[in-house]
Design a protein around this motif. Structure first.
Motif, PDB file in Angstrom:
ATOM      1  N   SER A   1       0.831  -1.207   0.000  1.00  0.00           N
ATOM      2  CA  SER A   1       0.000   0.000   0.000  1.00  0.00           C
ATOM      3  C   SER A   1       0.864   1.255   0.000  1.00  0.00           C
ATOM      4  O   SER A   1       0.373   2.344  -0.291  1.00  0.00           O
ATOM      5  CB  SER A   1      -0.931  -0.004   1.213  1.00  0.00           C
ATOM      6  OG  SER A   1      -1.821  -1.095   1.129  1.00  0.00           O
ATOM      7  N   TRP A   2       2.106   1.146   0.381  1.00  0.00           N
ATOM      8  CA  TRP A   2       3.093   2.225   0.259  1.00  0.00           C
ATOM      9  C   TRP A   2       4.446   1.555   0.027  1.00  0.00           C
ATOM     10  O   TRP A   2       4.627   0.373   0.329  1.00  0.00           O
ATOM     11  CB  TRP A   2       3.116   3.121   1.498  1.00  0.00           C
ATOM     12  CG  TRP A   2       3.422   2.428   2.790  1.00  0.00           C
ATOM     13  CD1 TRP A   2       4.651   2.255   3.351  1.00  0.00           C
ATOM     14  CD2 TRP A   2       2.495   1.816   3.695  1.00  0.00           C
ATOM     15  NE1 TRP A   2       4.551   1.570   4.539  1.00  0.00           N
ATOM     16  CE2 TRP A   2       3.225   1.293   4.779  1.00  0.00           C
ATOM     17  CE3 TRP A   2       1.099   1.660   3.693  1.00  0.00           C
ATOM     18  CZ2 TRP A   2       2.633   0.617   5.839  1.00  0.00           C
ATOM     19  CZ3 TRP A   2       0.508   0.980   4.752  1.00  0.00           C
ATOM     20  CH2 TRP A   2       1.273   0.479   5.812  1.00  0.00           C
TER      21      TRP A   2
ATOM     22  N   ARG B   1      -7.179   7.103  -3.948  1.00  0.00           N
ATOM     23  CA  ARG B   1      -7.268   5.634  -3.862  1.00  0.00           C
ATOM     24  C   ARG B   1      -7.769   5.045  -5.183  1.00  0.00           C
ATOM     25  O   ARG B   1      -7.322   3.979  -5.617  1.00  0.00           O
ATOM     26  CB  ARG B   1      -8.199   5.221  -2.721  1.00  0.00           C
ATOM     27  CG  ARG B   1      -7.635   5.477  -1.338  1.00  0.00           C
ATOM     28  CD  ARG B   1      -6.456   4.572  -1.029  1.00  0.00           C
ATOM     29  NE  ARG B   1      -5.983   4.744   0.336  1.00  0.00           N
ATOM     30  CZ  ARG B   1      -4.866   4.255   0.808  1.00  0.00           C
ATOM     31  NH1 ARG B   1      -4.063   3.550   0.011  1.00  0.00           N
ATOM     32  NH2 ARG B   1      -4.502   4.451   2.064  1.00  0.00           N
TER      33      ARG B   1
ATOM     34  N   GLN C   1      -4.896   5.146  -7.599  1.00  0.00           N
ATOM     35  CA  GLN C   1      -3.937   4.116  -7.223  1.00  0.00           C
ATOM     36  C   GLN C   1      -4.390   2.749  -7.732  1.00  0.00           C
ATOM     37  O   GLN C   1      -3.590   1.961  -8.246  1.00  0.00           O
ATOM     38  CB  GLN C   1      -3.768   4.100  -5.710  1.00  0.00           C
ATOM     39  CG  GLN C   1      -2.628   3.218  -5.224  1.00  0.00           C
ATOM     40  CD  GLN C   1      -2.476   3.263  -3.716  1.00  0.00           C
ATOM     41  OE1 GLN C   1      -3.443   3.449  -2.972  1.00  0.00           O
ATOM     42  NE2 GLN C   1      -1.246   3.100  -3.234  1.00  0.00           N
TER      43      GLN C   1
ATOM     44  N   SER D   1      -0.994  -4.471   3.776  1.00  0.00           N
ATOM     45  CA  SER D   1      -2.007  -3.547   4.307  1.00  0.00           C
ATOM     46  C   SER D   1      -3.285  -3.596   3.474  1.00  0.00           C
ATOM     47  O   SER D   1      -3.271  -3.473   2.244  1.00  0.00           O
ATOM     48  CB  SER D   1      -1.512  -2.102   4.397  1.00  0.00           C
ATOM     49  OG  SER D   1      -2.528  -1.304   4.994  1.00  0.00           O
TER      50      SER D   1
ATOM     51  N   GLY E   1      -4.721  -1.026   0.526  1.00  0.00           N
ATOM     52  CA  GLY E   1      -4.448  -1.136  -0.904  1.00  0.00           C
ATOM     53  C   GLY E   1      -5.071  -2.383  -1.487  1.00  0.00           C
ATOM     54  O   GLY E   1      -4.609  -2.902  -2.507  1.00  0.00           O
TER      55      GLY E   1
ATOM     56  N   GLU F   1     -13.104   3.249   3.948  1.00  0.00           N
ATOM     57  CA  GLU F   1     -11.843   2.526   4.146  1.00  0.00           C
ATOM     58  C   GLU F   1     -12.052   1.327   5.070  1.00  0.00           C
ATOM     59  O   GLU F   1     -11.489   0.247   4.833  1.00  0.00           O
ATOM     60  CB  GLU F   1     -10.784   3.467   4.723  1.00  0.00           C
ATOM     61  CG  GLU F   1     -10.262   4.472   3.713  1.00  0.00           C
ATOM     62  CD  GLU F   1      -9.346   5.519   4.318  1.00  0.00           C
ATOM     63  OE1 GLU F   1      -8.334   5.851   3.687  1.00  0.00           O
ATOM     64  OE2 GLU F   1      -9.645   6.012   5.437  1.00  0.00           O
TER      65      GLU F   1
END
Length: 375
Positions: free
Chosen positions: A8-9, A85, A88, A113, A116, A149
């Motif tokens: 996710s990052w 999001r 992404q 995570s 994502g 989320e």
């Protein structure tokens, strides 16, 4: 086995340290599988662009220790989390399709995570590829997530073949919140890179490495240290950058600690290792931490820990590796003072870090999980 990691990052040219433990984990597993790759669509804030003065958003591709990395920086729009999001996911979907054309379908997806998770859900629906998810984020515990989320996270955890948390505290909290089982597999720490040194600073030195934000609670740390130096001649080094720096500079000046407290600024991985090797104790003052990779890095360097009771560290720190403190000035001050008087065995501290968090230890647990999910 062909494994695809979706973080996710992740690290980019804008920040070479962010999410580095995802890469460490992939490298640790690389010699145990046929192929392992990372596809990372990464949101980049305008602040990061301004700080780095970089304006290129081209896809980056690397091969490192058997791990293929496909990294796409994506400029995020301020205050438009939902749109970011969505971007992404759409860009990530295109990246994954290109990846499959070049490398074939993976056997397993490891999502880092749930935030994502749309890509992992899409891959499972479109190609019947199973996935496991490791949760790292303290945002669940800090109640920082929107209803959408949380809804996404619930779906991700419901549909996964296995849910993992990086600490016992996080596993417990997520289990209660999402009504799903979570096993515990900690983050990997490169204990071959983080090693002890006999060279120490002349004065007893406390070290903190963290982003300068409210959760890391540096004002508490500095106030506690101001009480400590009334009884013990010591230094405090704080490495990291962030929005709180100016406030911390003013606090240091107000307390007259300009010769005692040093704001190192943003540190490279090499500089973090050097600072740890020179320090006598690592101190963490956070309000909430799901794990605390930096604590294990310090332990691998053979130095003891003082930490607030902020989640992950509660189960990580033992009597022979450090001291846990309450979230107030008097308790943290007393814990730090006790550490200056306490004899700690650096070799034992390092041994515990290696036994629980080294590449071999953690990668074996990950492989058992992959094999279980495929059986």
């Amino acid at each position: 086995m062909h494994v695809l990691i979706i973080p996710s990052w992740y690290h980019t040219t804008f920040n070479r340290i962010r999410g580095i433990f995802f890469k460490d984990q992939a490298i640790a597993v690389a010699d145990k599988v046929d192929k392992i790759s990372v596809v990372a669509p990464v949101l980049i804030s305008i602040k990061e662009v301004v700080k780095t003065k970089l304006f290129s958003f081209e896809e980056e591709r690397f091969t490192d220790n058997g791990v293929l990395e496909y990294i796409q920086p994506i400029l995020a729009f301020p205050f438009l989390k939902g749109l970011n999001r969505y971007l992404q996911f759409r860009i990530g979907k295109k990246m994954v399709k290109n990846y499959i054309l070049e490398n074939g379908l993976p056997d397993m997806v490891h999502l880092q995570s749930a935030l994502g998770g749309k890509l992992a859900l899409w891959l499972k629906k479109e190609y019947k590829i199973p996935y496991v998810v490791t949760e790292h984020s303290s945002a669940f515990q800090r109640k920082q997530l929107s209803s959408s989320e949380l809804s996404l996270a619930q779906e991700v955890f419901n549909e996964s073949n296995s849910n993992i948390a990086v600490s016992e505290v996080l596993a417990h909290d997520l289990s209660m919140f999402f009504n799903q089982d979570f096993s515990v597999i900690p983050n990997i720490v490169d204990t071959d890179y983080f090693t002890p040194s006999t060279q120490k600073n002349d004065k007893f030195t406390f070290l903190n490495v963290a982003h300068l934000n409210l959760n890391k609670n540096h004002q508490l740390l500095i106030n506690a240290f101001s009480e400590l130096v009334k009884e013990k001649d010591a230094h405090l080094v704080i490495a990291g950058a962030g929005d709180e720096r100016k406030k911390l500079e003013k606090l240091i000046e107000f307390l007259g600690l300009e010769e005692k407290v040093f704001l190192f600024g943003k540190a490279t991985r090499e500089e973090v290792r050097m600072l740890m090797q020179q320090a006598n104790c690592f101190v963490l003052s956070s309000k909430v931490e799901t794990f605390g990779v930096v604590l294990i890095e310090a332990m691998a360097c053979g130095i003891p820990i003082v930490s607030t009771k902020c989640g992950g560290p509660n189960k990580l720190i033992e009597e022979d590796t450090g001291i846990l403190s309450s979230l107030n000035v008097s308790s943290l001050y007393q814990s730090m003072l006790d550490m200056t008087r306490k004899k700690m065995d650096g070799q034992l501290i390092r041994k515990k870090a290696v036994n629980k968090y080294s590449k071999n230890s953690v990668s074996e647990k990950i492989m058992k999980l992959y094999q279980k999910c495929q059986s």
